[in-house]
Design a protein around this motif. Structure first.
Motif, mmCIF file in Angstrom:
data_model
loop_
_atom_site.group_PDB
_atom_site.id
_atom_site.type_symbol
_atom_site.label_atom_id
_atom_site.label_comp_id
_atom_site.label_asym_id
_atom_site.label_seq_id
_atom_site.Cartn_x
_atom_site.Cartn_y
_atom_site.Cartn_z
ATOM 1 N N GLU A 139 25.407 19.268 81.131
ATOM 2 C CA GLU A 139 24.501 18.204 81.585
ATOM 3 C C GLU A 139 23.966 18.502 82.980
ATOM 4 O O GLU A 139 22.778 18.331 83.255
ATOM 5 C CB GLU A 139 25.231 16.864 81.577
ATOM 6 N N PRO B 4 26.810 15.896 76.050
ATOM 7 C CA PRO B 4 27.104 17.265 76.509
ATOM 8 C C PRO B 4 28.286 17.301 77.475
ATOM 9 O O PRO B 4 28.669 16.285 78.055
ATOM 10 C CB PRO B 4 25.814 17.671 77.216
ATOM 11 N N ALA C 90 21.165 20.443 72.809
ATOM 12 C CA ALA C 90 22.565 20.249 73.168
ATOM 13 C C ALA C 90 23.084 19.021 72.441
ATOM 14 O O ALA C 90 22.301 18.175 71.980
ATOM 15 C CB ALA C 90 22.709 20.068 74.685
ATOM 16 N N GLN D 250 27.359 25.533 74.118
ATOM 17 C CA GLN D 250 27.180 24.169 74.619
ATOM 18 C C GLN D 250 25.707 23.818 74.746
ATOM 19 O O GLN D 250 25.339 22.654 74.763
ATOM 20 C CB GLN D 250 27.878 24.027 75.968
ATOM 21 N N ILE D 251 24.860 24.848 74.905
ATOM 22 C CA ILE D 251 23.413 24.675 74.959
ATOM 23 C C ILE D 251 22.789 25.724 74.047
ATOM 24 O O ILE D 251 23.168 26.903 74.090
ATOM 25 C CB ILE D 251 22.864 24.833 76.386
#
Length: 269
Positions: free
Chosen positions: A243, A238, A234, A72-73
């Motif tokens: 986030e 997100p 990201a 996700q990141i």
């Protein structure tokens, strides 16, 4: 070296019905030390039910992971390349860049080396194999042992660009997975030399060298030859937990962790 850290949090800032996994992949410079401590601090700040999975295997690994949805990141010690951004876009992932910290790539030698400084020209000649023996630059006679990062590392590419004029590393150089591995090898080898992120430059048994008369300390970041920004990447939309974590990293509390770990907060320069 693969770093997988799993942390569980409890409490309030991010409220979720059940634990959500936040997968963060990429740079060893960020992921081996800084991001785990940011995750711990995020947890201590009262976020609820977030499980972190942090894989620090090199900046190059961040972008395929973002594209295929396994991260996700993405952590990166360099800017995303055009082809990496395009590849993510073909998978429906539109990347947004977030600045995490400033870093300096520091040249380290064994603590017993008589050297305390080098010039940029000497650094380039050492890491391209033109200078092969310490006696050529005022040290005790002995073949120079060069330790570098592996090819999936953003620092490997940054160093090639910043210090070597884009030229190749010599075939005799040893490619290692992370900053900690380079520092450990230099600490054991009296003829060793390598480069590490600022947060790893005070490892026991090593010594950081000044470059063109500039000491590698945070206050000199603007005039030090090998300085850079490090990033999170990201998707433009997100997940809630991604986030919340990125906002925390950008907050005064998150940037204070950046300073404590040994990097330079974004707003300090």
């Amino acid at each position: 070296m693969k770093h997988i850290i799993t942390l569980f949090s409890a409490a309030a800032m991010l409220t979720m019905a059940s634990a959500q996994t936040l997968s963060i992949k990429g740079s060893d410079t960020l992921g081996a030390k800084l991001v785990p401590q940011l995750a711990e601090s995020f947890k201590a700040a009262g976020n609820t039910g977030v499980k972190f999975e942090i894989a620090a295997e090199g900046s190059t690994t961040a972008f395929p992971a973002l594209a295929n949805g396994t991260a996700q990141i993405g952590m990166s010690s360099r800017k995303v390349k055009d082809d990496e951004r395009t590849f993510c876009r073909t998978k429906g992932v539109y990347l947004k860049e977030h600045e995490v910290c400033h870093d300096m790539i520091v040249v380290i030698v064994n603590k017993n080396s008589p050297l305390t400084k080098l010039t940029k020209d000497q650094v380039a000649k050492i890491f391209t194999g033109q200078i092969k023996d310490w006696s050529e630059i005022g040290g005790a006679p002995g073949k120079i042992s060069i330790y570098t990062r592996n090819t999936s590392s953003g620092t490997y590419k940054d160093w090639q660009k910043l210090a070597m004029g884009g030229r190749d590393y010599p075939s005799s150089s040893s490619k290692l997975a992370g900053n900690e591995q380079i520092a450990q090898e230099v600490a054991k080898n009296k003829n060793g030399i390598g480069y590490v992120g600022l947060a790893y430059s005070k490892t026991a048994g090593t010594k950081a060298l000044s470059i063109d008369g500039v000491e590698p300390v945070g206050t000199n970041a603007k005039k030090y030859a090998y300085a850079r920004l490090c990033y999170f990447y990201a998707p433009d939309k997100p997940s809630a937990e991604a986030e919340a974590f990125m906002k925390y990293v950008e907050s005064p509390a998150g940037q204070d962790i950046v300073r404590k770990v040994g990097f330079i907060p974004v707003k300090d320069l």
